[in-house]
Enzyme design. Structure first.
Site, mmCIF file in Angstrom:
data_model
loop_
_atom_site.group_PDB
_atom_site.id
_atom_site.type_symbol
_atom_site.label_atom_id
_atom_site.label_comp_id
_atom_site.label_asym_id
_atom_site.label_seq_id
_atom_site.Cartn_x
_atom_site.Cartn_y
_atom_site.Cartn_z
ATOM 1 N N SER A 81 -26.036 -60.702 -24.714
ATOM 2 C CA SER A 81 -25.338 -59.929 -23.678
ATOM 3 C C SER A 81 -23.896 -60.348 -23.430
ATOM 4 O O SER A 81 -23.164 -59.636 -22.738
ATOM 5 C CB SER A 81 -26.092 -60.022 -22.353
ATOM 6 N N LYS A 122 -21.382 -57.834 -24.180
ATOM 7 C CA LYS A 122 -21.144 -56.706 -23.267
ATOM 8 C C LYS A 122 -19.775 -56.793 -22.586
ATOM 9 O O LYS A 122 -19.108 -55.785 -22.369
ATOM 10 C CB LYS A 122 -22.241 -56.652 -22.189
ATOM 11 N N TYR A 166 -25.284 -51.247 -30.451
ATOM 12 C CA TYR A 166 -25.604 -52.198 -29.376
ATOM 13 C C TYR A 166 -26.386 -53.391 -29.930
ATOM 14 O O TYR A 166 -26.051 -54.556 -29.662
ATOM 15 C CB TYR A 166 -26.396 -51.471 -28.277
ATOM 16 N N TYR A 208 -26.053 -61.185 -13.972
ATOM 17 C CA TYR A 208 -27.140 -60.292 -13.540
ATOM 18 C C TYR A 208 -27.434 -60.468 -12.052
ATOM 19 O O TYR A 208 -26.520 -60.594 -11.249
ATOM 20 C CB TYR A 208 -28.419 -60.516 -14.367
ATOM 21 N N VAL A 234 -29.218 -63.789 -23.600
ATOM 22 C CA VAL A 234 -30.560 -64.359 -23.778
ATOM 23 C C VAL A 234 -30.670 -65.246 -25.017
ATOM 24 O O VAL A 234 -31.698 -65.890 -25.222
ATOM 25 C CB VAL A 234 -31.676 -63.279 -23.793
HETATM 26 N N1 GLN Z 1 -30.091 -57.793 -26.843
HETATM 27 C C1 GLN Z 1 -30.630 -58.157 -25.584
HETATM 28 C C2 GLN Z 1 -31.389 -56.997 -24.952
HETATM 29 O O1 GLN Z 1 -30.946 -55.909 -25.003
HETATM 30 C C3 GLN Z 1 -29.546 -58.637 -24.683
HETATM 31 C C4 GLN Z 1 -30.042 -59.035 -23.320
HETATM 32 C C5 GLN Z 1 -29.363 -60.237 -22.735
HETATM 33 O O2 GLN Z 1 -28.737 -61.036 -23.411
HETATM 34 N N2 GLN Z 1 -29.562 -60.405 -21.445
HETATM 35 O O3 GLN Z 1 -32.425 -57.155 -24.377
#
Ligand code: GLN
Length: 321
Positions: free
Chosen positions: A65, A68, A190, A242, A260
């Site tokens: 993430s 992002k 993505y 988050y 993650v």
């Molecule tokens: N690729 C992961 C997902 O879409 C990214 C989520 C994350 O890093 N929080 O679930």
């Protein structure tokens, strides 16, 4: 504090966090579960182009993430702020990163740091860049990291095979008119961008590029647009961790983004990029040691944006870097 003293203090933070073994490695993307749960690295990169690191700072993991934040920055630059904000909001969701929810007032995804908003941003990147989107974005990430980065094919395929929830989100985005058809290539983009391999040193240099208002302090290259960086840091500050973002703002007080894969990147405006890596995650999906390391570093060096002594804005000068 001298550069050496600073390095020693960072080592002390590392030692303090190393015994933490709470949390679990993400396994909902099966390939992520192959990582060594014990690995731990911290890296700091200054806007004057110095890098300090300790532990497994060269150990590679997938950016997840954290991509992002950079994707949002690139989309702002390519499409303009007004166009991007027609598709994604900038309000904290207060919900899990993978929640299937939209802002009830606007019907838009809450923000670009949660999956719904990030998939929307990938749709915008595809609209602007077409088939070249993955190459273009990867090249930007590489320029920010000051080395060529690559995608882990194994993690990408693993997530693509099992990403049913993100597929559900993608189709909902089409149904509410936020994303274009066909959604599949957007989802693949993505997944690919979540699968870029980085290490803590890379995150620190990428963070330092944002801290240095878009110019990589290690190469002198201009990587991101100045105003896009400002907007990105603002949204990272309010939404990057988050549904822990409020606590983070209080305790750590720097714009940041977690993934993650176990990485966290943080930015001390005009001074520092910080990268940490440790794969055990808490219930909100943030690295347990990463969160603690940032709390310690922020406290130790006065990095909080609203630090009353304003020690943070002094320290790079104080250590003569
Ligand atoms: N690729 C992961 C997902 O879409 C990214 C989520 C994350 O890093 N929080 O679930």
């Amino acid at each position: 504090m001298s550069g050496e003293g600073f390095s020693r203090a960072m080592g002390a933070v590392y030692e303090q966090c190393l015994p933490l073994r709470d949390g679990t490695v993400a396994d909902y993307i099966p390939e992520l579960d192959t990582v060594d749960p014990e690995s731990f690295g911290i890296a700091l990169a200054t806007t004057s182009g110095q890098l300090l690191s300790c532990g497994d700072a060269e150990h590679e993991f997938t950016i997840q993430s954290i991509s992002k934040a950079f994707n949002f920055c690139i989309a702002l630059e390519l499409l303009g702020r007004d166009e991007v904000l027609k598709h994604v909001g900038v309000e904290p969701s207060g919900d899990a990163f993978n929640a299937i929810i939209f802002d009830p007032q606007t019907s838009l995804p809450f923000n670009p740091m949660v999956n719904a908003g990030a998939i929307t941003v990938c749709g915008l990147l595809r609209r602007a860049l077409g088939h070249n989107a993955v190459e273009h974005v990867l090249e930007r990430f590489s320029r920010a990291a000051a080395r060529p980065l690559a995608i882990s094919d194994a993690v990408y395929r693993s997530e693509s095979l099992t990403g049913h929830r993100n597929r559900a989100l993608g189709h909902m985005l089409v149904s509410v008119g936020v994303a274009d058809q066909p959604i599949e290539p957007t989802l693949e983009l993505y997944f690919q961008l979540c699968s870029v391999l980085v290490n803590a040193n890379d995150l620190a240099r990428m963070g330092a590029t944002l801290a240095n208002i878009g110019e990589n302090p290690f190469t002198g290259e201009s990587v991101f647009d100045l105003t896009a960086v400002r907007d990105t840091l603002s949204v990272m500050f309010t939404c990057g961790m988050y549904d822990y973002s409020g606590n983070w703002a209080l305790d750590v007080g720097v714009p940041a983004k977690s993934g993650v894969g176990g990485g966290v990147v943080g930015i001390v405006n005009r001074q520092l990029g910080i990268g940490t890596f440790s794969p055990r995650l808490d219930a909100k999906g943030n690295s347990v040691r990463g969160v603690r390391a940032f709390e310690c570093l922020s406290g130790e060096f006065g990095l909080h944006a609203f630090e009353f002594t304003n020690f943070g804005s002094q320290f790079v000068r104080d250590i003569g870097m």
